[in-house]
Design a protein around this motif. Structure first.
Motif, PDB file in Angstrom:
ATOM      1  N   HIS A 290       0.837  -1.206   0.000  1.00 39.47           N
ATOM      2  CA  HIS A 290       0.000   0.000   0.000  1.00 39.47           C
ATOM      3  C   HIS A 290       0.868   1.251   0.000  1.00 39.47           C
ATOM      4  N   THR A 291       1.948   1.218   0.770  1.00 37.10           N
ATOM      5  CA  THR A 291       2.862   2.366   0.812  1.00 37.10           C
ATOM      6  C   THR A 291       3.473   2.624  -0.557  1.00 37.10           C
ATOM      7  N   LEU A 292       3.918   1.574  -1.231  1.00 37.80           N
ATOM      8  CA  LEU A 292       4.496   1.750  -2.561  1.00 37.80           C
ATOM      9  C   LEU A 292       3.464   2.306  -3.542  1.00 37.80           C
ATOM     10  N   ALA A 293       2.246   1.821  -3.464  1.00 39.58           N
ATOM     11  CA  ALA A 293       1.191   2.334  -4.350  1.00 39.58           C
ATOM     12  C   ALA A 293       0.940   3.811  -4.091  1.00 39.58           C
ATOM     13  N   GLU A 294       0.908   4.202  -2.824  1.00 38.30           N
ATOM     14  CA  GLU A 294       0.700   5.610  -2.482  1.00 38.30           C
ATOM     15  C   GLU A 294       1.872   6.472  -2.940  1.00 38.30           C
ATOM     16  N   LEU A 295       3.073   5.951  -2.818  1.00 42.16           N
ATOM     17  CA  LEU A 295       4.245   6.707  -3.275  1.00 42.16           C
ATOM     18  C   LEU A 295       4.209   6.905  -4.782  1.00 42.16           C
ATOM     19  N   ARG A 296       3.855   5.869  -5.523  1.00 40.35           N
ATOM     20  CA  ARG A 296       3.788   6.010  -6.983  1.00 40.35           C
ATOM     21  C   ARG A 296       2.696   6.988  -7.401  1.00 40.35           C
ATOM     22  N   SER A 297       1.648   7.105  -6.599  1.00 38.27           N
ATOM     23  CA  SER A 297       0.601   8.092  -6.888  1.00 38.27           C
ATOM     24  C   SER A 297       1.046   9.504  -6.548  1.00 38.27           C
ATOM     25  N   LEU A 298       1.859   9.632  -5.507  1.00 35.98           N
ATOM     26  CA  LEU A 298       2.311  10.956  -5.048  1.00 35.98           C
ATOM     27  C   LEU A 298       3.413  11.534  -5.923  1.00 35.98           C
ATOM     28  N   MET A 299       4.378  10.719  -6.294  1.00 38.67           N
ATOM     29  CA  MET A 299       5.624  11.227  -6.860  1.00 38.67           C
ATOM     30  C   MET A 299       5.441  11.717  -8.290  1.00 38.67           C
ATOM     31  N   LYS A 300       5.810  12.974  -8.500  1.00 37.79           N
ATOM     32  CA  LYS A 300       5.763  13.619  -9.803  1.00 37.79           C
ATOM     33  C   LYS A 300       6.594  14.889  -9.721  1.00 37.79           C
ATOM     34  N   PRO A 301       6.905  15.513 -10.843  1.00 39.31           N
ATOM     35  CA  PRO A 301       7.687  16.742 -10.795  1.00 39.31           C
ATOM     36  C   PRO A 301       7.029  17.790  -9.897  1.00 39.31           C
ATOM     37  N   GLY A 302       7.846  18.412  -9.042  1.00 36.15           N
ATOM     38  CA  GLY A 302       7.350  19.454  -8.147  1.00 36.15           C
ATOM     39  C   GLY A 302       7.121  18.983  -6.730  1.00 36.15           C
ATOM     40  N   VAL A 303       6.804  17.700  -6.538  1.00 32.86           N
ATOM     41  CA  VAL A 303       6.682  17.150  -5.181  1.00 32.86           C
ATOM     42  C   VAL A 303       8.064  17.154  -4.551  1.00 32.86           C
TER      43      VAL A 303
ATOM     44  N   VAL B 232      11.268  16.163  -1.968  1.00 33.24           N
ATOM     45  CA  VAL B 232      11.884  14.990  -1.361  1.00 33.24           C
ATOM     46  C   VAL B 232      11.309  14.749   0.028  1.00 33.24           C
ATOM     47  N   SER B 233      11.153  15.807   0.786  1.00 25.57           N
ATOM     48  CA  SER B 233      10.639  15.689   2.154  1.00 25.57           C
ATOM     49  C   SER B 233       9.229  15.105   2.182  1.00 25.57           C
ATOM     50  N   GLU B 234       8.392  15.470   1.212  1.00 29.98           N
ATOM     51  CA  GLU B 234       7.038  14.919   1.154  1.00 29.98           C
ATOM     52  C   GLU B 234       7.064  13.413   0.949  1.00 29.98           C
ATOM     53  N   VAL B 235       7.990  12.944   0.133  1.00 28.90           N
ATOM     54  CA  VAL B 235       8.111  11.505  -0.111  1.00 28.90           C
ATOM     55  C   VAL B 235       8.533  10.796   1.171  1.00 28.90           C
ATOM     56  N   ASP B 236       9.509  11.375   1.863  1.00 28.09           N
ATOM     57  CA  ASP B 236       9.951  10.770   3.120  1.00 28.09           C
ATOM     58  C   ASP B 236       8.829  10.740   4.153  1.00 28.09           C
ATOM     59  N   ARG B 237       8.106  11.846   4.279  1.00 31.34           N
ATOM     60  CA  ARG B 237       7.048  11.907   5.290  1.00 31.34           C
ATOM     61  C   ARG B 237       5.960  10.868   5.045  1.00 31.34           C
ATOM     62  N   LEU B 238       5.559  10.714   3.787  1.00 33.19           N
ATOM     63  CA  LEU B 238       4.530   9.727   3.481  1.00 33.19           C
ATOM     64  C   LEU B 238       5.017   8.319   3.824  1.00 33.19           C
ATOM     65  N   THR B 239       6.242   8.006   3.403  1.00 33.57           N
ATOM     66  CA  THR B 239       6.792   6.676   3.669  1.00 33.57           C
ATOM     67  C   THR B 239       6.846   6.399   5.161  1.00 33.57           C
ATOM     68  N   ARG B 240       7.404   7.348   5.904  1.00 30.43           N
ATOM     69  CA  ARG B 240       7.605   7.147   7.342  1.00 30.43           C
ATOM     70  C   ARG B 240       6.268   7.054   8.080  1.00 30.43           C
ATOM     71  N   ARG B 241       5.333   7.936   7.706  1.00 29.69           N
ATOM     72  CA  ARG B 241       4.030   7.924   8.381  1.00 29.69           C
ATOM     73  C   ARG B 241       3.325   6.591   8.182  1.00 29.69           C
ATOM     74  N   MET B 242       3.370   6.076   6.958  1.00 29.27           N
ATOM     75  CA  MET B 242       2.649   4.834   6.684  1.00 29.27           C
ATOM     76  C   MET B 242       3.320   3.631   7.341  1.00 29.27           C
ATOM     77  N   ILE B 243       4.623   3.513   7.201  1.00 24.61           N
ATOM     78  CA  ILE B 243       5.303   2.350   7.772  1.00 24.61           C
ATOM     79  C   ILE B 243       5.236   2.375   9.295  1.00 24.61           C
ATOM     80  N   GLU B 244       5.353   3.538   9.897  1.00 29.70           N
ATOM     81  CA  GLU B 244       5.322   3.614  11.358  1.00 29.70           C
ATOM     82  C   GLU B 244       3.920   3.440  11.925  1.00 29.70           C
ATOM     83  N   SER B 245       2.908   3.354  11.041  1.00 29.60           N
ATOM     84  CA  SER B 245       1.547   3.083  11.505  1.00 29.60           C
ATOM     85  C   SER B 245       1.296   1.592  11.683  1.00 29.60           C
ATOM     86  N   ASN B 246       2.320   0.759  11.475  1.00 28.71           N
ATOM     87  CA  ASN B 246       2.132  -0.690  11.508  1.00 28.71           C
ATOM     88  C   ASN B 246       1.746  -1.172  12.911  1.00 28.71           C
TER      89      ASN B 246
END
Length: 401
Positions: A271-284, A286-300
């Motif tokens: 699910h995290t990878l799917a959300e990252l692929r939906s988020l990542m595009k020009p203009g987003v 680096v910090s936004e990518v890290d925050r999404l990853t960390r928030r989702m994985i740490e919700s385990n």
């Protein structure tokens, strides 16, 4: 420049890279640069050798033709692999730094402003000290001047990375099939390497990581001959390589029924990878990518954590590492925007499921004009071997603890 058609890329690709490098040199008011990082040499000239522990450097003047300084044995790589017209070789009994200084003087750069890669692994401090003493006051650190071009891959580079991904997936598929109880980690590693190389892959900057059972909790551990036991999981990480370009992936094998905690970990990483692929595009950023990853994985809810960065740039690499994290890592607080052509290994892995298991699913992606696309097609679900242990013939001398 020798125009030849047998290099990794067409001559126009290298002409563009040198032209853009010189534009950055002019912006920094540099008369020449000395490039010694193996990845940067490959990027600019297609030069590669396993002998990069010996000093080698490319002198790129602002206007004159570049010159390669290399060990005599390695000069054949300059002639056979690159577009370079000029090289100067030093014998094993010679002095690489004196050759470098002599060449700079012959190019009439002795009183010029010359950049060098101060952080290069293969331009050690004692050689830099001698270089400063012999050359003079005009030396400045130009770290990053080539990497500024490398961070965004061209369409031609993307095609080569796709070939690396094909090789890596072939190796991973073989490893997933072999990683049953009764096999040793060595047998899994051998299956990965054989399939990867048969699929056109070349030696990667890091050989595959194979860690079974409790050994998966040891950071960067790989095969040690241990036998996989019934009920154990196996963590695999493989980097496919083609012409020194890499594409990496993590996958996990479970021998026996998939427990609730392992299924939860699998689903969260997917699910995290799917959300990252939906988020990542020009203009987003680096910090936004890290925050999404960390928030989702740490919700385990299985006791795991994200023990590292969320990912890193990936592309050209020589041992000891396949990542370009020194160019760009996905870390909190970095507000740089993503750009078309950037490529990343996304690693929302989970350290310590149930307190004693590390598992992973990862992806290598590229940033497109309006989004993000994966290089990989291999299924992300854990591979589950529910049958009883299979017997694999042990190689001579292979320990089976």
């Amino acid at each position: 420049m020798r125009r030849r058609e047998d290099m990794t890329f067409a001559p126009e690709e290298y002409e563009r890279r040198i032209r853009e490098l010189r534009e950055r040199m002019a912006a920094r008011e540099l008369d020449a640069v000395i490039i010694s990082d193996p990845e940067n040499l490959m990027y600019l000239t297609d030069h590669q050798t396993t002998g990069y522990s010996f000093f080698q450097a490319l002198i790129v003047p602002l206007e004159a033709e570049p010159v390669m300084i290399t060990r005599a044995l390695e000069e054949s790589n300059v002639v056979s692999r690159t577009w370079l017209e000029h090289s100067r070789a030093y014998p094993d009994s010679g002095d690489a730094i004196l050759e470098l200084v002599s060449t700079l003087r012959d190019l009439r750069l002795a009183d010029s402003r010359v950049g060098y890669e101060r952080n290069s692994y293969y331009f050690p401090a004692h050689q830099q000290d001698r270089f400063h003493d012999a050359f003079g006051e005009g030396l400045v650190d130009c770290f990053g001047i080539v990497e500024e071009g490398r961070i965004r891959k061209s369409p031609a580079e993307i095609e080569v990375m796709q070939l690396a991904a094909y090789a890596g997936e072939a190796g991973m598929a073989a490893g997933l099939h072999t990683a049953m109880s009764g096999a040793t980690e060595n047998e899994v590693a051998a299956a990965i390497a054989s399939a990867m190389f048969r699929a056109g892959g070349e030696f990667p900057a890091v050989m595959p990581y194979v860690a079974s059972g409790p050994r998966s909790m040891i950071g960067h551990s790989t095969w040690e001959g241990r036998m996989i036991r019934p009920g154990e999981h196996v963590f695999l990480e493989v980097g496919g390589c083609y012409r020194r370009y890499h594409a990496a992936m993590m996958r996990t094998v479970v021998n026996g029924a998939l427990s609730d905690s392992m299924r939860s970990a699998q689903d969260l990483m997917k699910h995290t990878l799917a959300e990252l692929r939906s988020l990542m595009k020009p203009g987003v950023t680096v910090s936004e990518v890290d925050r999404l990853t960390r928030r989702m994985i740490e919700s385990n809810d299985v006791g795991a954590s994200l023990a590292t960065r969320a990912g890193y740039s990936i592309g050209i690499a020589f041992p000891p590492s396949w990542d370009e994290g020194y160019i760009l890592s996905l870390l909190e607080g970095d507000e740089r925007p993503l750009e078309e052509g950037m490529t990343f290994h996304l690693i929302p892995w989970m350290w310590g499921v149930d307190g004693d298991k590390t598992v992973g699913i990862s992806d290598t992606v590229r940033i497109t004009a309006d989004g993000c696309a994966s290089f990989l097609t291999l299924p992300e679900d854990f591979t589950v071997h529910e049958s009883s242990a299979r017997s694999f013939p042990a190689a001579a001398g292979t320990p089976r603890p």
